[in-house]
Scaffold this active site. Sequence first.
Site, PDB file in Angstrom:
ATOM      1  N   HIS A 225       0.816  -1.231   0.000  1.00  0.00           N
ATOM      2  CA  HIS A 225       0.000   0.000   0.000  1.00  0.00           C
ATOM      3  C   HIS A 225       0.847   1.277   0.000  1.00  0.00           C
ATOM      4  CE1 HIS A 225      -0.085  -0.484   4.675  1.00  0.00           C
ATOM      5  NE2 HIS A 225       0.946   0.262   4.317  1.00  0.00           N
TER       6      HIS A 225
ATOM      7  N   HIS B  25      -1.400   4.959   9.688  1.00  0.00           N
ATOM      8  CA  HIS B  25      -0.007   5.378   9.854  1.00  0.00           C
ATOM      9  C   HIS B  25       0.064   6.686  10.642  1.00  0.00           C
ATOM     10  CE1 HIS B  25      -0.067   2.734   6.321  1.00  0.00           C
ATOM     11  NE2 HIS B  25       1.212   2.507   6.498  1.00  0.00           N
TER      12      HIS B  25
ATOM     13  N   HIS C 229      10.225  -3.787   3.432  1.00  0.00           N
ATOM     14  CA  HIS C 229      10.688  -2.401   3.410  1.00  0.00           C
ATOM     15  C   HIS C 229      11.109  -1.930   4.791  1.00  0.00           C
ATOM     16  CE1 HIS C 229       6.343  -1.822   4.182  1.00  0.00           C
ATOM     17  NE2 HIS C 229       6.437  -0.516   4.276  1.00  0.00           N
TER      18      HIS C 229
ATOM     19  N   GLU D   8       4.337  -5.262   8.429  1.00  0.00           N
ATOM     20  CA  GLU D   8       2.982  -5.046   7.887  1.00  0.00           C
ATOM     21  C   GLU D   8       2.408  -6.321   7.267  1.00  0.00           C
ATOM     22  OE1 GLU D   8       3.006  -0.264   6.768  1.00  0.00           O
ATOM     23  OE2 GLU D   8       3.260  -1.695   5.154  1.00  0.00           O
TER      24      GLU D   8
HETATM   25  C1  DHB Z   1       6.428   3.338   2.068  1.00  0.00           C
HETATM   26  C2  DHB Z   1       5.739   2.150   2.239  1.00  0.00           C
HETATM   27  C3  DHB Z   1       4.723   2.036   3.179  1.00  0.00           C
HETATM   28  O1  DHB Z   1       4.015   0.887   3.424  1.00  0.00           O
HETATM   29  C4  DHB Z   1       4.350   3.136   3.919  1.00  0.00           C
HETATM   30  O2  DHB Z   1       3.308   3.021   4.773  1.00  0.00           O
HETATM   31  C5  DHB Z   1       5.046   4.343   3.770  1.00  0.00           C
HETATM   32  C6  DHB Z   1       6.087   4.431   2.843  1.00  0.00           C
HETATM   33  C7  DHB Z   1       7.511   3.481   1.045  1.00  0.00           C
HETATM   34  O3  DHB Z   1       8.021   2.483   0.521  1.00  0.00           O
HETATM   35  O4  DHB Z   1       7.858   4.616   0.715  1.00  0.00           O
HETATM   36 FE    FE Z   2       2.551   1.186   5.384  1.00  0.00          FE
END
Ligand code: DHB
Ligand code: FE
Length: 280
Positions: free
Chosen positions: A12, A59, A193, A240
């Site tokens: 997302h 978030h 990530h 996540e």
């Molecule tokens: C990114 C990915 C995420 O799931 C998020 O909530 C905020 C940033 C990213 O890869 O930039």
């Molecule tokens: Fe996220």
Amino acid sequence: MGKIVAGLGTSHVPAIGVAHDQGLTEEPYWKPLFDGYGPAREWLKKIDPDVVILVYNDHGTVFSLQSIPTFAIGVAEQYKPADEGWGPRPVPVVEGDANLSWHLAESLILDEFDMTIMNEMDVDHGLTVPLSITCGHVDKWPFKVIPLAVNVVLYPPPTGNRCYNLGRAIRKAVEAYDEDTRVVIMGTGGMSHQLHGERAGLINREWDNRFLDDLSKDPERLRKIPHLEYVRETGAEGIEMVMWLVMRGALDDNVKEVYRHYHVPASNTGAGLIVLENDA
Ligand code: DHB
Ligand code: FE
């Protein structure tokens, strides 16, 4: 009777929403990612659900470090796209299904999942980006949405196994609903990530793809993955992915993978998408 007809997992990433809103999807950076979304959109159009239960995380938009529930369910008629600092995304207001939400809340709480009940909740990129990924540009979302928020922001988040069992309880609740309602469940977030610190930018393709494989081949392995493994192998925000296990738990023991897309990079993230159908 209600029925969960299928599940979909997707990342997302907020930048995917920006690229979508600003018409950048044909740019060389974004094209390979967005090209992979077409078949999932076609699939969802054909399935044409009445309701999507969308498992995501907030978030720091509605919740904060002052107060954050482990599991929260929206029971409103509508949810506004949130302003995350640059104004709300130019996407339709999300229409809810208050009747099914209250049924779910009652069933889940009596099943000993202590849901926080949200009468009002703006929805951030965690919810609206998956809708854009799966529906494209629309004037109105083609189904009602029930937001179900999971804390993956403040330690300790729920275990993957707890999330899977929540999915089971959701399925039981949907099947006990007295209106004919076809439901798709989405689990969002991930894949690998890490947004901060020395390991910022970490992406683990191999681990991500094994996770995708085992959603159909070996979900029992996924239930047992400890938090430390998500964080070590896929970065801090890789946690996540426990939300995909809520989706998986709501499906049958045997599922068929009908579509997969995985692309690196999307912003800082290994972006995955999977479509699973019950293998009756
Ligand atoms: C990114 C990915 C995420 O799931 C998020 O909530 C905020 C940033 C990213 O890869 O930039
Ligand atoms: Fe996220």
